[in-house]
Write a protein that holds these residues in place. Structure first.
Motif, PDB file in Angstrom:
ATOM      1  N   TYR A  19       1.251  -0.943   0.209  1.00  0.00           N
ATOM      2  CA  TYR A  19      -0.543   0.454   0.179  1.00  0.00           C
ATOM      3  C   TYR A  19       0.917   1.012   0.152  1.00  0.00           C
ATOM      4  O   TYR A  19       0.389   2.048  -0.611  1.00  0.00           O
ATOM      5  N   CYS A  23       0.466   3.850  -3.034  1.00  0.00           N
ATOM      6  CA  CYS A  23       0.701   5.831  -2.609  1.00  0.00           C
ATOM      7  C   CYS A  23       1.525   6.171  -3.253  1.00  0.00           C
ATOM      8  O   CYS A  23       0.722   7.119  -3.931  1.00  0.00           O
ATOM      9  N   TYR A  26       1.110   6.675  -7.522  1.00  0.00           N
ATOM     10  CA  TYR A  26      -0.541   7.128  -7.897  1.00  0.00           C
ATOM     11  C   TYR A  26       0.315   8.826  -7.163  1.00  0.00           C
ATOM     12  O   TYR A  26      -0.570   9.630  -8.833  1.00  0.00           O
ATOM     13  N   ILE A  36      -0.844  12.263  -1.144  1.00  0.00           N
ATOM     14  CA  ILE A  36      -1.098  10.840  -0.132  1.00  0.00           C
ATOM     15  C   ILE A  36      -0.607  10.857   1.152  1.00  0.00           C
ATOM     16  O   ILE A  36      -0.291  12.026   1.165  1.00  0.00           O
ATOM     17  N   SER A  38       0.304   8.553   5.353  1.00  0.00           N
ATOM     18  CA  SER A  38      -0.110   7.706   6.104  1.00  0.00           C
ATOM     19  C   SER A  38      -0.475   8.169   7.573  1.00  0.00           C
ATOM     20  O   SER A  38       0.220   9.108   7.989  1.00  0.00           O
ATOM     21  N   TYR A  49      -3.507   4.560   5.406  1.00  0.00           N
ATOM     22  CA  TYR A  49      -3.015   5.049   3.998  1.00  0.00           C
ATOM     23  C   TYR A  49      -4.201   5.489   3.490  1.00  0.00           C
ATOM     24  O   TYR A  49      -5.017   5.072   3.198  1.00  0.00           O
ATOM     25  N   ILE A  51      -5.532   8.718  -0.264  1.00  0.00           N
ATOM     26  CA  ILE A  51      -5.196   8.960  -1.449  1.00  0.00           C
ATOM     27  C   ILE A  51      -5.846   9.968  -2.014  1.00  0.00           C
ATOM     28  O   ILE A  51      -7.083   9.713  -1.531  1.00  0.00           O
TER      29      ILE A  51
END
Length: 180
Positions: A19, A23, A26, A36, A38, A49, A51
């Motif tokens: 993940y 991220c 992306y 993004i 976390s 996480y 986005i």
């Protein structure tokens, strides 16, 4: 065209390196305004996480389809959310994968895992599958490379029967439900 701010959340029981990697990937989508992040919840050890994207409805629908196919289910995934947000709280730089307290290696990616993870595929349970994207077959230790399809099926059966499975080779235990 009206623009919308959307956040995709992935709440996990523990860090999931795939993940984190996704991220970061992306962020390469420069046609969308993506951030993004976390967030670790120390009291529960859960991690979120996310986005965030600012785009048109059509772009967001395409992004949602891509996220659904890329973010493979994880045994540590507890919940997901998609929601409208007022403003971004994430960052536009990659997550620092060294400082996230994750000791879980990223062996496989969204390209190869569906091939050996789908029991309808001819290469199901072949963790030695040659993937040109992540090169996961080169990251496995000798003990993991020696696992056969039957070994993996037996491990899965034991997980379903016992509701947990110790994996000392990678130093973790899988649980079907979070431990008490």
């Amino acid at each position: 065209m009206s623009m919308h701010n959307i956040r995709f959340d992935f709440i996990c029981q523990r860090p999931v390196p795939l993940y984190e990697y996704l991220c970061n990937q992306y962020l390469d989508r420069t046609e969308l305004n993506i951030s993004i992040g976390s967030e670790l919840y120390p009291q529960t050890s859960k991690i979120r996480y996310f986005i965030e994207a600012f785009a048109t409805q059509a772009q967001l629908e395409e992004l949602a389809d891509d996220i659904a196919s890329d973010f493979l289910l994880s045994v540590w995934l507890l919940d997901t959310h998609i929601q409208s947000i007022e403003q971004h709280s994430g960052q536009r730089k990659p997550l620092d994968l060294k400082n996230n307290n994750s000791d879980l290696p990223l062996y496989f990616c969204q390209h190869c895992q569906p091939i050996f993870g789908d029991n309808q595929q001819s290469l199901f349970a072949d963790i030695n599958l040659q993937c040109e994207h992540c090169k996961g077959h080169n990251k496995l230790c000798r003990e993991l490379k020696s696992l056969t399809r039957h070994d993996i099926m037996a491990l899965a059966d034991r997980l379903f029967t016992d509701k947990s499975l110790a994996l000392p080779v990678i130093g973790t235990t899988l649980w079907l439900t979070p431990p008490p």
